[in-house]
Design a protein around this motif. Structure first.
Motif, PDB file in Angstrom:
ATOM      1  N   PRO A   8      -8.623   8.680  -1.846  1.00 21.28           N
ATOM      2  CA  PRO A   8      -7.814   7.464  -1.776  1.00 21.28           C
ATOM      3  C   PRO A   8      -6.529   7.679  -2.579  1.00 21.28           C
ATOM      4  CG  PRO A   8      -9.378   7.257  -3.580  1.00 21.28           C
ATOM      5  CD  PRO A   8      -9.577   8.650  -2.980  1.00 21.28           C
ATOM      6  N   THR A   9      -5.635   6.732  -2.571  1.00 26.33           N
ATOM      7  CA  THR A   9      -4.575   6.713  -3.586  1.00 26.33           C
ATOM      8  C   THR A   9      -4.745   5.440  -4.401  1.00 26.33           C
ATOM      9  OG1 THR A   9      -2.938   5.590  -2.191  1.00 26.33           O
ATOM     10  CG2 THR A   9      -2.962   8.003  -2.125  1.00 26.33           C
ATOM     11  N   HIS A  10      -4.229   5.466  -5.593  1.00 27.20           N
ATOM     12  CA  HIS A  10      -4.215   4.286  -6.466  1.00 27.20           C
ATOM     13  C   HIS A  10      -2.776   3.823  -6.622  1.00 27.20           C
ATOM     14  CE1 HIS A  10      -8.278   5.082  -8.737  1.00 27.20           C
ATOM     15  NE2 HIS A  10      -8.434   4.889  -7.444  1.00 27.20           N
ATOM     16  N   GLU A  11      -2.561   2.580  -6.288  1.00 27.95           N
ATOM     17  CA  GLU A  11      -1.216   2.018  -6.383  1.00 27.95           C
ATOM     18  C   GLU A  11      -1.156   1.092  -7.589  1.00 27.95           C
ATOM     19  OE1 GLU A  11       1.032   3.216  -4.182  1.00 27.95           O
ATOM     20  OE2 GLU A  11      -0.659   4.394  -3.448  1.00 27.95           O
ATOM     21  N   PRO A  12      -0.380   1.468  -8.604  1.00 28.62           N
ATOM     22  CA  PRO A  12      -0.409   0.700  -9.852  1.00 28.62           C
ATOM     23  C   PRO A  12       0.155  -0.721  -9.722  1.00 28.62           C
ATOM     24  CG  PRO A  12       1.262   2.418  -9.947  1.00 28.62           C
ATOM     25  CD  PRO A  12       0.504   2.636  -8.682  1.00 28.62           C
ATOM     26  N   ILE A  29      -4.396  -0.957  -7.077  1.00 29.98           N
ATOM     27  CA  ILE A  29      -4.974  -1.282  -5.774  1.00 29.98           C
ATOM     28  C   ILE A  29      -5.468   0.032  -5.164  1.00 29.98           C
ATOM     29  CG2 ILE A  29      -4.450  -2.095  -3.434  1.00 29.98           C
ATOM     30  CD1 ILE A  29      -2.429  -4.012  -4.798  1.00 29.98           C
ATOM     31  N   ALA A  30      -6.687   0.018  -4.645  1.00 35.01           N
ATOM     32  CA  ALA A  30      -7.300   1.243  -4.122  1.00 35.01           C
ATOM     33  C   ALA A  30      -7.977   0.954  -2.790  1.00 35.01           C
ATOM     34  CB  ALA A  30      -8.305   1.781  -5.129  1.00 35.01           C
ATOM     35  N   ASN A  31      -8.696   1.931  -2.246  1.00 31.07           N
ATOM     36  CA  ASN A  31      -9.503   1.723  -1.041  1.00 31.07           C
ATOM     37  C   ASN A  31     -10.827   2.458  -1.206  1.00 31.07           C
ATOM     38  OD1 ASN A  31      -9.273   4.501   0.132  1.00 31.07           O
ATOM     39  ND2 ASN A  31      -7.104   3.967   0.092  1.00 31.07           N
ATOM     40  N   GLN A  46      -2.059  10.425  -8.118  1.00 34.45           N
ATOM     41  CA  GLN A  46      -2.600   9.066  -8.170  1.00 34.45           C
ATOM     42  C   GLN A  46      -2.093   8.242  -6.982  1.00 34.45           C
ATOM     43  OE1 GLN A  46      -4.617   7.532 -10.685  1.00 34.45           O
ATOM     44  NE2 GLN A  46      -4.979   9.564 -11.524  1.00 34.45           N
ATOM     45  N   SER A  47      -0.792   8.076  -6.890  1.00 31.32           N
ATOM     46  CA  SER A  47      -0.221   7.154  -5.906  1.00 31.32           C
ATOM     47  C   SER A  47       0.175   7.861  -4.613  1.00 31.32           C
ATOM     48  CB  SER A  47       1.016   6.481  -6.504  1.00 31.32           C
ATOM     49  OG  SER A  47       2.015   7.466  -6.717  1.00 31.32           O
ATOM     50  N   ALA A  48       0.440   7.071  -3.586  1.00 30.39           N
ATOM     51  CA  ALA A  48       0.925   7.592  -2.309  1.00 30.39           C
ATOM     52  C   ALA A  48       2.264   8.311  -2.502  1.00 30.39           C
ATOM     53  CB  ALA A  48       1.073   6.454  -1.303  1.00 30.39           C
ATOM     54  N   ALA A 103      -6.915   8.875   2.581  1.00 29.15           N
ATOM     55  CA  ALA A 103      -6.752   7.458   2.909  1.00 29.15           C
ATOM     56  C   ALA A 103      -5.591   6.948   2.064  1.00 29.15           C
ATOM     57  CB  ALA A 103      -8.035   6.694   2.604  1.00 29.15           C
ATOM     58  N   VAL A 104      -4.389   7.229   2.564  1.00 25.06           N
ATOM     59  CA  VAL A 104      -3.180   6.896   1.807  1.00 25.06           C
ATOM     60  C   VAL A 104      -2.957   5.382   1.848  1.00 25.06           C
ATOM     61  CG1 VAL A 104      -0.714   7.359   1.578  1.00 25.06           C
ATOM     62  CG2 VAL A 104      -2.205   9.085   2.627  1.00 25.06           C
ATOM     63  N   ALA A 105      -2.683   4.792   0.705  1.00 27.97           N
ATOM     64  CA  ALA A 105      -2.393   3.362   0.693  1.00 27.97           C
ATOM     65  C   ALA A 105      -1.160   3.081   1.534  1.00 27.97           C
ATOM     66  CB  ALA A 105      -2.149   2.885  -0.739  1.00 27.97           C
ATOM     67  N   ASP A 106      -1.236   2.066   2.366  1.00 28.34           N
ATOM     68  CA  ASP A 106      -0.099   1.742   3.221  1.00 28.34           C
ATOM     69  C   ASP A 106       1.023   1.045   2.454  1.00 28.34           C
ATOM     70  OD1 ASP A 106      -1.184   2.818   5.578  1.00 28.34           O
ATOM     71  OD2 ASP A 106      -2.437   1.044   5.859  1.00 28.34           O
ATOM     72  N   TRP A 107       0.641   0.357   1.392  1.00 25.48           N
ATOM     73  CA  TRP A 107       1.643  -0.404   0.626  1.00 25.48           C
ATOM     74  C   TRP A 107       1.525  -0.130  -0.859  1.00 25.48           C
ATOM     75  CZ3 TRP A 107      -1.970  -2.955   3.902  1.00 25.48           C
ATOM     76  CH2 TRP A 107      -1.473  -3.227   5.190  1.00 25.48           C
ATOM     77  N   ARG A 108       2.639  -0.189  -1.522  1.00 23.53           N
ATOM     78  CA  ARG A 108       2.648  -0.121  -2.989  1.00 23.53           C
ATOM     79  C   ARG A 108       3.188  -1.437  -3.533  1.00 23.53           C
ATOM     80  NH1 ARG A 108       6.822   2.654  -1.088  1.00 23.53           N
ATOM     81  NH2 ARG A 108       8.918   1.949  -1.645  1.00 23.53           N
TER      82      ARG A 108
END
Ligand code: CTP
Ligand code: CA
Length: 227
Positions: free
Chosen positions: A21-25, A32-34, A76-78, A99-104
């Motif tokens: 996953p990525t983690h969006e701070p 935010i994660a998945n 960590q992030s996308a 599973a890249v986060a679609d939004w940050r």
């Protein structure tokens, strides 16, 4: 585990694999994660390494450790994953299993957001760069084989086929991640391999076996033409 020790069919081939996953701070302590465990991407990286590939494994914060025998780049992030993939080019193939986060979150707070007498925080989002689409559409430096994934919860084949065309990758590994399949976070996967030639449904099998078969396919696709 049988190892090719660099003498397998992918010897000398450099392959980028994204995973996890990525983690969006939101702030320094929240993100935010998945639900991606990183299991399928990790298994693919291991399978490619076992066939002799030089694997650049770009991974978000997964539940499981990266495989041995690969070069690990932890992100960590996308946005960090995007940068790491661009830095890892050129390559003979790219397998984009993350599973890249679609939004940050726009302007994540540099200090912890505090409660304020019942006043609620508002998060504003921006769309992340699509790493797979960008790499697929490179004019210089495009890997000869680009493989994406499509995690869908309905109309899997139709959505994945459209995704392949929209993004411009060569293959899409499509799967149904609706909760009742138990695939997200589980040990098994049921995938359909979609290419320009059509859709090929694979039976449900372990993620390790999916990885082995996919690695064999990649080796065949990168092999010099015979005849
Ligand atoms: N992907 C990517 N970068 C992103 C989003 C997705 O590289 N910012 C890649 C994933 O690693 C995967 C493929 O694109 O290989 C498809 O991801 P998916 O989430 O299924 O597709 P999206 O285009 O994000 O569409 P949606 O989530 O709306 O279905
Ligand atoms: Ca997405």
């Amino acid at each position: 585990v049988e190892r090719a020790f660099g003498n397998g069919p992918l010897k000398g081939k450099r392959i980028i694999v994204t995973s996890g996953p990525t983690h969006e701070p939101i702030d320094p302590v929240r993100y935010i994660a998945n639900r991606s465990s990183g299991a399928q991407g990790t298994a693919i990286a291991a399978a490619l390494a076992n066939l002799g590939a030089d694997v650049e494994f770009v991974t978000g914060p997964a539940d499981i450790p990266p495989p041995s025998g690969v070069n690990v780049v932890k992100v960590q992030s996308a946005a960090e994953m995007h940068q790491a993939v661009m830095n890892a080019l050129p390559a003979d193939a790219g397998v984009f299993a993350a599973a890249v986060a679609d939004w940050r979150v726009v302007s994540a707070s540099s200090s912890k957001i505090k409660k304020d007498n019942g006043k609620l925080p508002t998060l504003t989002f921006a769309e992340n760069a699509d790493i797979l689409a960008e790499v697929s559409q490179l004019t210089d430096n495009r890997p000869p084989l680009v493989v994406g994934f499509a995690a869908e919860t309905e109309d899997v084949i139709a959505h994945a086929t459209a995704k392949r065309e929209r993004k411009g990758c060569d293959w899409i590994v499509a799967n149904d991640v609706s909760p009742e399949t138990g695939i997200m976070g589980g040990k098994e996967n049921a995938v359909t391999l979609i290419s320009a030639d059509g859709a090929e449904e694979w039976p449900r099998m372990s993620k390790t076996e999916v990885a082995r078969r996919l690695a064999e396919r990649i080796a065949a696709a990168l092999a010099p033409e015979k005849g």
